[in-house]
Design an enzyme around this catalytic site. Structure first.
Site, mmCIF file in Angstrom:
data_model
loop_
_atom_site.group_PDB
_atom_site.id
_atom_site.type_symbol
_atom_site.label_atom_id
_atom_site.label_comp_id
_atom_site.label_asym_id
_atom_site.label_seq_id
_atom_site.Cartn_x
_atom_site.Cartn_y
_atom_site.Cartn_z
ATOM 1 N N LYS A 24 -4.940 -10.223 -6.718
ATOM 2 C CA LYS A 24 -6.136 -10.282 -5.883
ATOM 3 C C LYS A 24 -7.230 -9.341 -6.406
ATOM 4 O O LYS A 24 -6.916 -8.231 -6.838
ATOM 5 C CB LYS A 24 -5.700 -9.849 -4.475
ATOM 6 C CG LYS A 24 -6.748 -9.886 -3.427
ATOM 7 C CD LYS A 24 -6.175 -9.505 -2.079
ATOM 8 C CE LYS A 24 -6.149 -7.998 -1.885
ATOM 9 N NZ LYS A 24 -6.062 -7.570 -0.486
ATOM 10 N N LYS B 97 -10.479 -3.472 -4.197
ATOM 11 C CA LYS B 97 -11.184 -2.201 -4.403
ATOM 12 C C LYS B 97 -10.278 -1.188 -5.071
ATOM 13 O O LYS B 97 -10.752 -0.244 -5.697
ATOM 14 C CB LYS B 97 -11.599 -1.623 -3.043
ATOM 15 C CG LYS B 97 -12.637 -2.425 -2.310
ATOM 16 C CD LYS B 97 -12.764 -1.927 -0.863
ATOM 17 C CE LYS B 97 -13.564 -2.882 -0.021
ATOM 18 N NZ LYS B 97 -13.245 -2.810 1.404
ATOM 19 N N LYS C 262 0.821 -1.218 0.000
ATOM 20 C CA LYS C 262 0.000 0.000 0.000
ATOM 21 C C LYS C 262 0.847 1.256 0.000
ATOM 22 O O LYS C 262 0.448 2.276 -0.553
ATOM 23 C CB LYS C 262 -0.952 0.000 1.193
ATOM 24 C CG LYS C 262 -2.054 -1.022 1.049
ATOM 25 C CD LYS C 262 -3.272 -0.662 1.872
ATOM 26 C CE LYS C 262 -4.429 -1.571 1.507
ATOM 27 N NZ LYS C 262 -5.544 -1.516 2.421
HETATM 28 P P1 TYM Z 1 -10.565 -5.537 3.701
HETATM 29 O O1 TYM Z 1 -11.486 -4.404 3.955
HETATM 30 O O2 TYM Z 1 -9.493 -5.355 2.690
HETATM 31 O O3 TYM Z 1 -11.378 -6.829 3.289
HETATM 32 C C1 TYM Z 1 -12.453 -7.281 4.081
HETATM 33 C C2 TYM Z 1 -12.543 -8.795 4.074
HETATM 34 O O4 TYM Z 1 -12.651 -9.263 2.734
HETATM 35 C C3 TYM Z 1 -11.616 -10.202 2.463
HETATM 36 N N1 TYM Z 1 -11.175 -10.026 1.083
HETATM 37 C C4 TYM Z 1 -11.045 -11.032 0.220
HETATM 38 N N2 TYM Z 1 -11.276 -12.350 0.352
HETATM 39 C C5 TYM Z 1 -11.064 -13.126 -0.741
HETATM 40 N N3 TYM Z 1 -10.631 -12.635 -1.929
HETATM 41 C C6 TYM Z 1 -10.389 -11.316 -2.096
HETATM 42 N N4 TYM Z 1 -9.980 -10.834 -3.271
HETATM 43 C C7 TYM Z 1 -10.594 -10.448 -0.987
HETATM 44 N N5 TYM Z 1 -10.454 -9.110 -0.804
HETATM 45 C C8 TYM Z 1 -10.815 -8.874 0.473
HETATM 46 C C9 TYM Z 1 -10.497 -9.840 3.416
HETATM 47 O O5 TYM Z 1 -9.633 -10.928 3.627
HETATM 48 C C10 TYM Z 1 -11.279 -9.462 4.657
HETATM 49 O O6 TYM Z 1 -11.650 -10.615 5.378
HETATM 50 N N6 TYM Z 1 -7.473 -5.388 7.617
HETATM 51 C C11 TYM Z 1 -8.769 -5.828 7.173
HETATM 52 C C12 TYM Z 1 -9.920 -5.236 7.956
HETATM 53 C C13 TYM Z 1 -9.849 -5.439 9.427
HETATM 54 C C14 TYM Z 1 -10.106 -6.643 10.119
HETATM 55 C C15 TYM Z 1 -9.955 -6.319 11.492
HETATM 56 C C16 TYM Z 1 -10.429 -7.923 9.724
HETATM 57 C C17 TYM Z 1 -9.566 -4.485 10.335
HETATM 58 N N7 TYM Z 1 -9.639 -5.015 11.591
HETATM 59 C C18 TYM Z 1 -10.131 -7.281 12.481
HETATM 60 C C19 TYM Z 1 -10.612 -8.877 10.720
HETATM 61 C C20 TYM Z 1 -10.458 -8.570 12.071
HETATM 62 C C21 TYM Z 1 -8.938 -5.423 5.724
HETATM 63 O O7 TYM Z 1 -8.291 -4.521 5.239
HETATM 64 O O8 TYM Z 1 -9.928 -6.063 5.078
#
Ligand code: TYM
Length: 357
Positions: free
Chosen positions: A217, A220, A134
């Site tokens: 991947k 967004k 990032k």
């Molecule tokens: P984020 O917002 O990027 O994504 C949210 C959830 O979606 C899953 N995900 C995917 N799974 C499969 N294939 C993909 N291409 C894909 N893109 C996203 C992510 O694995 C996630 O489960 N850091 C985290 C948010 C967060 C969080 C937490 C998660 C903050 N605090 C505590 C769990 C527990 C994030 O950026 O997810």
């Protein structure tokens, strides 16, 4: 699909207030309100949460504080926060049975994160691949929040003593760090306050790749709108994106080994398996020898069949922000109740004097 997992922690009661004895543990997971929810978020996260909600006590968070580690337009952040809430509810997370809330509404996340900034080592953070991705080439210009992001994520989880964290595969390294932080805190302060949270990363949807490039991947932040299917896309958008998805010239194989070296085919078949709730092998038995054109028609039907009703419900909910806000207010109240009690325990373990509140 609902995993039957028990906490592996011994001698620690992970459940503070608000627990129901027959539940298998406590889940915390979250999504950043940046851009649109996409198929990766749905298949990698939300759908698994929906399948687990009956067996676990669940807290599902919209992590707006994580979102601002990268610049967000304020009005768009507010809109996207409500949209994620609408997505949660529309995808079947029951707001009456689970706690749906916004991270910034629960100050204990930031308060515990500060302690974790002092527990986690710089060397640990330096290894985080998400920061490297990032921040890009110009790391000096990245926000300091982006660097300590994983400490806040550990606080999100541990402030509820969550036992299980269902996520997509891209979050694995962050969850390992959360476990390291819990372990170091417990060791440093001679306590068993924090259970080590178990990552739950499973199913064919745990790694949804870009429709344009099967080695990247689905995300967004991908500049190509054709790389992802959004949860708000119309049937026509979905059909068009799948029609334009990158493929290779060979027909579909009959076995998982036959997908070796074919990332795009592999991705589309995994998406199809996840959407139809089957294993990859089951899907391959159906589609062996098919041309992509035939397969894409089936995949479109499956995607529209699953996402169509969710999209319609999201639109209905988005038309009534007051309803969403009242769900989030109730969620914040119950989240605050658990989190402030755990924060008190952490403050006391660290040696902070009671505030007398
Ligand atoms: P984020 O917002 O990027 O994504 C949210 C959830 O979606 C899953 N995900 C995917 N799974 C499969 N294939 C993909 N291409 C894909 N893109 C996203 C992510 O694995 C996630 O489960 N850091 C985290 C948010 C967060 C969080 C937490 C998660 C903050 N605090 C505590 C769990 C527990 C994030 O950026 O997810």
């Amino acid at each position: 699909m609902a995993p039957n997992i028990r906490s592996t922690q011994q001698g620690i009661d992970p459940m503070t207030s608000g627990s129901t004895p027959q539940k298998q543990g406590r889940i915390l997971s979250g999504i950043q309100p940046t851009g649109n929810l996409h198929l990766g978020n749905y298949l990698g996260a939300i759908r698994n949460w929906a399948a687990m909600q009956a067996d676990f006590q669940c807290l599902f968070c919209i992590v707006d504080m994580h979102a601002i580690t990268i610049w967000q337009e304020p009005a768009e952040l507010a809109r996207a926060t409500r949209e994620v809430a609408a997505g949660y509810i529309a995808a079947g997370l029951d707001p009456a049975a689970n706690t749906l809330f916004v991270q910034s509404h629960v100050p204990a996340h930031a308060q515990l994160a500060w302690i974790f900034n002092c527990v986690a080592r710089i060397g640990w953070l330096n290894r985080m691949t998400q920061f490297k991705d990032k921040a890009g080439k110009n790391r000096e210009a990245a926000s300091s929040g982006l660097y300590v992001y994983p400490n806040l994520m550990a606080a999100d989880i541990l402030v509820y003593k969550a036992t299980h964290v269902p996520v997509g595969e891209d979050q694995k390294q962050h969850l390992e760090l959360a476990r390291d932080i819990a372990q170091k805190f417990n060791n440093d302060y001679s306590t068993e306050l924090f259970p080590l949270p178990e990552p739950v990363i499973q199913g064919p949807g745990m790694r949804v790749m870009s429709l344009r490039d099967g080695t990247k991947k689905m995300s967004k932040s991908d500049p190509s709108a054709y790389s992802r299917i959004n949860m708000t896309d119309s049937e026509d958008d979905i059909a068009q994106k799948i029609r334009k998805a990158t493929t290779d010239p060979a027909p579909l194989p009959g076995s998982v080994e036959g997908l070796e070296g074919r990332p795009e085919a592999s991705n589309l078949l995994n998406i199809y398996a996840a959407l139809t709730d089957r294993t990859l092998a089951e899907v391959l038995a159906e589609t062996e020898g098919w041309q992509f054109s035939q397969f894409k028609t089936r995949l479109t039907e499956a995607a529209v069949g699953v996402l169509g009703p969710i999209t319609a419900e999201m639109q209905r909910l988005m038309a009534d922000p007051a309803e969403i806000d009242s769900v989030l207010k109730r969620g914040a109240e119950s989240a605050n109740e658990i989190a402030s009690a755990v924060l008190d325990e952490a403050y006391s373990a660290v040696g902070f004097l009671p505030s007398g509140r």
